[in-house]
Write a protein that holds these residues in place. Structure first.
Motif, PDB file in Angstrom:
ATOM      1  N   GLY A 106       0.820  -1.205   0.000  1.00  0.00           N
ATOM      2  CA  GLY A 106       0.000   0.000   0.000  1.00  0.00           C
ATOM      3  C   GLY A 106       0.853   1.253   0.000  1.00  0.00           C
ATOM      4  N   ASN A 107       1.939   1.259   0.769  1.00  0.00           N
ATOM      5  CA  ASN A 107       2.848   2.397   0.804  1.00  0.00           C
ATOM      6  C   ASN A 107       3.489   2.620  -0.565  1.00  0.00           C
ATOM      7  N   VAL A 108       3.846   1.511  -1.231  1.00  0.00           N
ATOM      8  CA  VAL A 108       4.464   1.599  -2.556  1.00  0.00           C
ATOM      9  C   VAL A 108       3.488   2.187  -3.567  1.00  0.00           C
ATOM     10  N   SER A 109       2.209   1.808  -3.449  1.00  0.00           N
ATOM     11  CA  SER A 109       1.208   2.246  -4.423  1.00  0.00           C
ATOM     12  C   SER A 109       0.929   3.740  -4.345  1.00  0.00           C
ATOM     13  N   PHE A 110       1.369   4.402  -3.277  1.00  0.00           N
ATOM     14  CA  PHE A 110       1.231   5.854  -3.177  1.00  0.00           C
ATOM     15  C   PHE A 110       2.392   6.567  -3.868  1.00  0.00           C
ATOM     16  N   LEU A 111       3.430   5.804  -4.221  1.00  0.00           N
ATOM     17  CA  LEU A 111       4.622   6.390  -4.839  1.00  0.00           C
ATOM     18  C   LEU A 111       4.695   6.118  -6.337  1.00  0.00           C
ATOM     19  N   VAL A 112       4.270   4.931  -6.754  1.00  0.00           N
ATOM     20  CA  VAL A 112       4.319   4.550  -8.164  1.00  0.00           C
ATOM     21  C   VAL A 112       3.054   3.769  -8.512  1.00  0.00           C
ATOM     22  N   PRO A 113       2.655   3.749  -9.787  1.00  0.00           N
ATOM     23  CA  PRO A 113       1.488   2.961 -10.196  1.00  0.00           C
ATOM     24  C   PRO A 113       1.726   1.472  -9.949  1.00  0.00           C
ATOM     25  N   GLY A 114       0.703   0.772  -9.508  1.00  0.00           N
ATOM     26  CA  GLY A 114       0.880  -0.654  -9.252  1.00  0.00           C
ATOM     27  C   GLY A 114      -0.429  -1.366  -8.990  1.00  0.00           C
ATOM     28  N   ILE A 115      -0.376  -2.689  -8.956  1.00  0.00           N
ATOM     29  CA  ILE A 115      -1.496  -3.531  -8.581  1.00  0.00           C
ATOM     30  C   ILE A 115      -0.971  -4.616  -7.641  1.00  0.00           C
ATOM     31  N   HIS A 116      -1.886  -5.208  -6.882  1.00  0.00           N
ATOM     32  CA  HIS A 116      -1.481  -6.223  -5.912  1.00  0.00           C
ATOM     33  C   HIS A 116      -2.406  -7.437  -6.046  1.00  0.00           C
ATOM     34  N   PRO A 117      -2.254  -8.201  -7.127  1.00  0.00           N
ATOM     35  CA  PRO A 117      -3.161  -9.338  -7.346  1.00  0.00           C
ATOM     36  C   PRO A 117      -2.848 -10.520  -6.436  1.00  0.00           C
ATOM     37  N   TYR A 118      -3.881 -11.231  -6.063  1.00  0.00           N
ATOM     38  CA  TYR A 118      -3.762 -12.500  -5.344  1.00  0.00           C
ATOM     39  C   TYR A 118      -4.058 -13.621  -6.336  1.00  0.00           C
ATOM     40  N   PHE A 119      -3.491 -14.796  -6.117  1.00  0.00           N
ATOM     41  CA  PHE A 119      -3.745 -15.875  -7.059  1.00  0.00           C
ATOM     42  C   PHE A 119      -3.867 -17.220  -6.353  1.00  0.00           C
ATOM     43  N   TYR A 120      -4.613 -18.088  -6.998  1.00  0.00           N
ATOM     44  CA  TYR A 120      -4.859 -19.445  -6.514  1.00  0.00           C
ATOM     45  C   TYR A 120      -3.594 -20.284  -6.681  1.00  0.00           C
ATOM     46  N   ILE A 121      -3.283 -21.137  -5.689  1.00  0.00           N
ATOM     47  CA  ILE A 121      -2.070 -21.954  -5.753  1.00  0.00           C
ATOM     48  C   ILE A 121      -2.382 -23.457  -5.784  1.00  0.00           C
ATOM     49  N   GLY A 122      -3.655 -23.791  -6.044  1.00  0.00           N
ATOM     50  CA  GLY A 122      -4.008 -25.202  -6.128  1.00  0.00           C
ATOM     51  C   GLY A 122      -4.356 -25.838  -4.804  1.00  0.00           C
ATOM     52  N   SER A 123      -4.672 -25.027  -3.802  1.00  0.00           N
ATOM     53  CA  SER A 123      -4.988 -25.548  -2.468  1.00  0.00           C
ATOM     54  C   SER A 123      -6.074 -24.694  -1.823  1.00  0.00           C
TER      55      SER A 123
END
Length: 253
Positions: free
Chosen positions: A174-191
């Motif tokens: 969240g701190n990084v996203s205030f400095l540069v454009p970004g996204i923080h996706p979550y992904f399934y790992i098969g469990s």
């Protein structure tokens, strides 16, 4: 993330702050008839504080206009012997709010609850707040849309609606996203294992998880290439970032 076979790219990331609450009984020779420092701590850190924070009327300065606030705590020091009433106890708490602005409102309310409980029970309360605060994530819409398109082309399925509204967390991204454009996706790992658990740690290192991890890395790399190779998308990403950042700054005023 091990919640199911869908990718999450818009999970609610809350602002987060940790606090260490020391509780000293003014009387080191507390009688059995008195409330112990531990019981006071449990009452304050569990039900009493939460009740005081959540029961305030809307007109009295709500912690959040939208979303949920979260107050979590553990007993770090509860005494040395089971048959001795401790004169010192210690809680470690975590405060979470949807917006950075809301976090400071929640912090003030929690502080007053701790102090009031100490005053009411004859305990000395000392609070030590963590120096680093974690901001809420400012997602970049351009990057999100590109990532979803690239992910779907690789066979990903994305969760929307109620699933996203029931899940939330906190991250230093969240701190990084205030400095540069970004996204923080979550992904399934098969469990189906929940994160922050032994089962999830084992699942993340399994052979099955590698496919999902590499697929996600590929989608991210494709998204980066889209932006780098297309000046219009690059400019749109920057404009989205400045617009959202300005909105967040104004929201704090």
């Amino acid at each position: 993330m091990g919640s199911g076979p869908d990718e999450l790219f818009a999970l609610k990331e809350l602002s987060c702050l940790a606090v260490d609450d020391d509780d000293d009984d003014d009387d080191d020779d507390a009688d059995d008839d008195d409330l112990s420092a531990l019981s006071r701590t449990i009452r304050r850190g569990g039900l009493t504080t939460l009740s005081a924070i959540s029961s305030r009327p809307p007109a009295a300065g709500r912690c959040s206009r939208k979303g949920k606030v979260s107050f979590q705590s553990i007993i770090k020091h509860g005494g040395l012997k089971s048959n001795i009433i401790p004169s010192y106890t210690e809680l470690v708490c975590c405060l979470r709010a949807p917006k950075y602005k809301d976090l400071h409102i929640l912090r003030e309310k929690a502080t007053q609850c701790f102090k009031a409980a100490g005053l009411a029970t004859g305990c000395k309360v000392e609070l030590e707040f963590m120096k680093t605060e974690f901001y809420n994530v400012v997602p970049n819409e351009t990057l999100q849309n590109l990532y979803e398109v690239n992910g779907r082309s690789l066979g990903m399925k994305f969760s929307t609606g109620e699933v996203l509204n029931t899940l939330f967390g906190s991250t230093d991204f969240g701190n990084v996203s205030f400095l540069v454009p970004g996204i923080h996706p979550y992904f399934y790992i098969g469990s189906s294992a929940l994160n922050h658990s032994k089962e999830y740690t084992e699942a993340a290192g399994s052979k099955e998880a590698q496919f999902y991890t590499l697929r996600t890395a590929t989608a991210l790399a494709m998204t980066a290439l889209d932006v780098v190779l297309n000046p219009d998308l690059l400019q749109q990403m920057k404009e989205d970032f400045e617009k959202l950042k300005l909105h967040e700054i104004i929201d704090r005023l």
